[in-house]
Design a protein around this motif. Structure first.
Motif, short mmCIF file in Angstrom:
data_model
loop_
_atom_site.label_atom_id
_atom_site.label_comp_id
_atom_site.label_asym_id
_atom_site.label_seq_id
_atom_site.Cartn_x
_atom_site.Cartn_y
_atom_site.Cartn_z
N ALA A 264 -25.27 -18.17 -1.02
CA ALA A 264 -26.13 -19.16 -1.67
C ALA A 264 -27.55 -19.12 -1.10
CB ALA A 264 -25.54 -20.56 -1.49
N SER A 265 -27.66 -18.95 0.22
CA SER A 265 -28.97 -18.88 0.85
C SER A 265 -29.76 -17.68 0.34
CB SER A 265 -28.81 -18.82 2.37
OG SER A 265 -30.07 -18.74 3.02
N ALA A 266 -29.07 -16.55 0.16
CA ALA A 266 -29.75 -15.36 -0.35
C ALA A 266 -30.14 -15.52 -1.81
CB ALA A 266 -28.84 -14.14 -0.17
N LEU A 267 -29.24 -16.09 -2.61
CA LEU A 267 -29.52 -16.26 -4.04
C LEU A 267 -30.63 -17.27 -4.29
CD1 LEU A 267 -25.88 -16.31 -5.50
CD2 LEU A 267 -27.57 -14.47 -5.68
N ALA A 268 -30.80 -18.21 -3.37
CA ALA A 268 -31.85 -19.22 -3.54
C ALA A 268 -33.24 -18.60 -3.52
CB ALA A 268 -31.74 -20.28 -2.44
N GLN A 269 -33.35 -17.40 -2.96
CA GLN A 269 -34.64 -16.72 -2.90
C GLN A 269 -34.98 -15.99 -4.18
OE1 GLN A 269 -36.18 -17.56 -0.09
NE2 GLN A 269 -34.25 -18.53 0.54
N VAL A 270 -34.02 -15.84 -5.07
CA VAL A 270 -34.23 -15.06 -6.29
C VAL A 270 -35.10 -15.80 -7.29
CG1 VAL A 270 -33.07 -13.95 -8.25
CG2 VAL A 270 -32.05 -13.83 -5.97
N GLY A 271 -34.90 -17.11 -7.39
CA GLY A 271 -35.70 -17.88 -8.33
C GLY A 271 -34.90 -19.01 -8.94
N GLN A 272 -35.60 -20.07 -9.34
CA GLN A 272 -34.93 -21.26 -9.85
C GLN A 272 -34.20 -20.99 -11.17
OE1 GLN A 272 -34.85 -24.34 -8.10
NE2 GLN A 272 -33.17 -24.57 -9.57
N PHE A 273 -34.78 -20.15 -12.00
CA PHE A 273 -34.15 -19.87 -13.30
C PHE A 273 -32.75 -19.31 -13.09
CE2 PHE A 273 -33.05 -16.68 -16.50
CZ PHE A 273 -33.00 -17.48 -17.64
N TYR A 274 -32.61 -18.36 -12.19
CA TYR A 274 -31.30 -17.74 -11.96
C TYR A 274 -30.35 -18.70 -11.25
CZ TYR A 274 -33.70 -13.49 -13.36
OH TYR A 274 -34.41 -12.57 -14.08
N SER A 275 -30.90 -19.57 -10.41
CA SER A 275 -30.07 -20.60 -9.78
C SER A 275 -29.51 -21.55 -10.83
CB SER A 275 -30.89 -21.39 -8.76
OG SER A 275 -31.32 -20.57 -7.70
N ASP A 276 -30.35 -21.94 -11.78
CA ASP A 276 -29.89 -22.82 -12.85
C ASP A 276 -28.87 -22.13 -13.73
OD1 ASP A 276 -31.65 -24.70 -11.88
OD2 ASP A 276 -33.20 -24.32 -13.38
N LEU A 277 -29.09 -20.84 -14.01
CA LEU A 277 -28.16 -20.09 -14.84
C LEU A 277 -26.80 -19.99 -14.18
CD1 LEU A 277 -27.84 -18.40 -17.45
CD2 LEU A 277 -28.53 -16.39 -16.10
N LEU A 278 -26.80 -19.66 -12.88
CA LEU A 278 -25.55 -19.56 -12.15
C LEU A 278 -24.86 -20.92 -12.05
CD1 LEU A 278 -23.51 -17.99 -10.44
CD2 LEU A 278 -24.97 -18.39 -8.45
N SER A 279 -25.63 -21.97 -11.84
CA SER A 279 -25.06 -23.32 -11.73
C SER A 279 -24.39 -23.73 -13.04
CB SER A 279 -26.15 -24.32 -11.36
OG SER A 279 -26.70 -24.02 -10.09
N GLY A 280 -25.08 -23.49 -14.16
CA GLY A 280 -24.49 -23.82 -15.45
C GLY A 280 -23.22 -23.04 -15.72
N LEU A 281 -23.24 -21.76 -15.39
CA LEU A 281 -22.06 -20.93 -15.58
C LEU A 281 -20.91 -21.40 -14.70
CD1 LEU A 281 -20.87 -18.35 -16.91
CD2 LEU A 281 -21.74 -17.06 -14.95
N ALA A 282 -21.22 -21.77 -13.47
CA ALA A 282 -20.19 -22.23 -12.53
C ALA A 282 -19.55 -23.52 -13.01
CB ALA A 282 -20.79 -22.41 -11.14
N VAL A 283 -20.37 -24.45 -13.50
CA VAL A 283 -19.82 -25.71 -14.01
C VAL A 283 -18.92 -25.44 -15.21
CG1 VAL A 283 -20.41 -27.89 -15.14
CG2 VAL A 283 -21.71 -27.13 -13.14
N PHE A 284 -19.33 -24.56 -16.11
CA PHE A 284 -18.53 -24.24 -17.28
C PHE A 284 -17.19 -23.61 -16.89
CE2 PHE A 284 -17.19 -21.14 -20.51
CZ PHE A 284 -16.99 -22.00 -21.59
N ILE A 285 -17.24 -22.60 -15.99
CA ILE A 285 -16.02 -21.92 -15.56
C ILE A 285 -15.10 -22.89 -14.82
CG2 ILE A 285 -15.11 -20.16 -14.00
CD1 ILE A 285 -17.52 -18.44 -14.72
#
Length: 211
Positions: free
Chosen positions: A98-119
């Protein structure tokens, strides 16, 4: 099966003092061992998270999955020691990721979060609660209650993820992703692949010293 020599000694001492029967002494041995391992794995997991510099994220992952463990259930090892080892290894790794992914950008964090909630939501709706042969859920009423609590829990976690998205506090980006990755882990341990992984872990021989 007892892996810790002191649990048998403590149970024997308590049984002698209280006059417990031998079969109850065996139950007491198991209870002492499970309590110790649960406490030890939480402490070791948090210590490892601290050493890796991801203590807040590790605590967030640990707490999130613990909530769903008590409502949705899921695959777990038949050995408390193996369960403890999985906990110590998995949650600090999720926090590091999570710490590494947080550096990628907010858009991708939001995308992953939405996908995680759905799954996570789909896994809970379709599969939860997942019991075990050792502790089957017999009551239909209890099964419905656990599913309701699981759905309520994921709604609350999703709301927290959304709140963190707009928070300016420290570590919020990492915590947001820790919650998302925890939901993915919950979905995994509810699924067939998660059960297969735990079955494989159960085949791993753990050398123990008995006295």
């Amino acid at each position: 099966m007892s892996y810790l020599s002191f649990s048998k000694r403590w149970a024997g001492y308590l049984a002698t003092k209280t006059g417990l029967a031998s079969e109850k002494e065996q139950i007491l041995t198991y209870v002492i061992e499970v309590l110790f391992l649960n406490l030890a794995n939480v402490i070791l997991t948090l210590l490892l998270g601290l050493m890796l510099g991801v203590l807040p994220g590790t605590a967030a992952c640990l707490l999130t999955v613990a909530i769903f463990r008590h409502t949705a259930g899921g695959a777990h090892s038949s050995s408390p020691l193996r369960c403890a080892m999985v906990t110590v290894m998995v949650f600090p790794c999720l926090a590091l990721l999570a710490s590494a992914l947080a550096q990628v950008g907010q858009f991708y964090s939001d995308l992953l979060s939405g996908l995680a909630v759905f799954i996570g939501l789909m896994a809970i709706v379709l599969l939860a609660p997942v019991d075990s042969p050792a502790a089957p859920i017999i009551s239909p009423l209890r099964r419905r209650r656990l599913k309701f609590l699981s759905i309520l829990a994921i709604i609350l976690v999703a709301a927290l993820i959304a709140a963190l998205r707009y928070s300016s506090l420290d570590y919020t980006a990492e915590i947001q992703l820790c919650l998302a990755l925890s939901l993915l882990w919950v979905g995994f341990i509810l699924s067939r692949p998660g059960h297969l992984l735990m079955m494989f872990i159960d085949t791993i021989d753990i050398p123990t010293k008995r006295r």
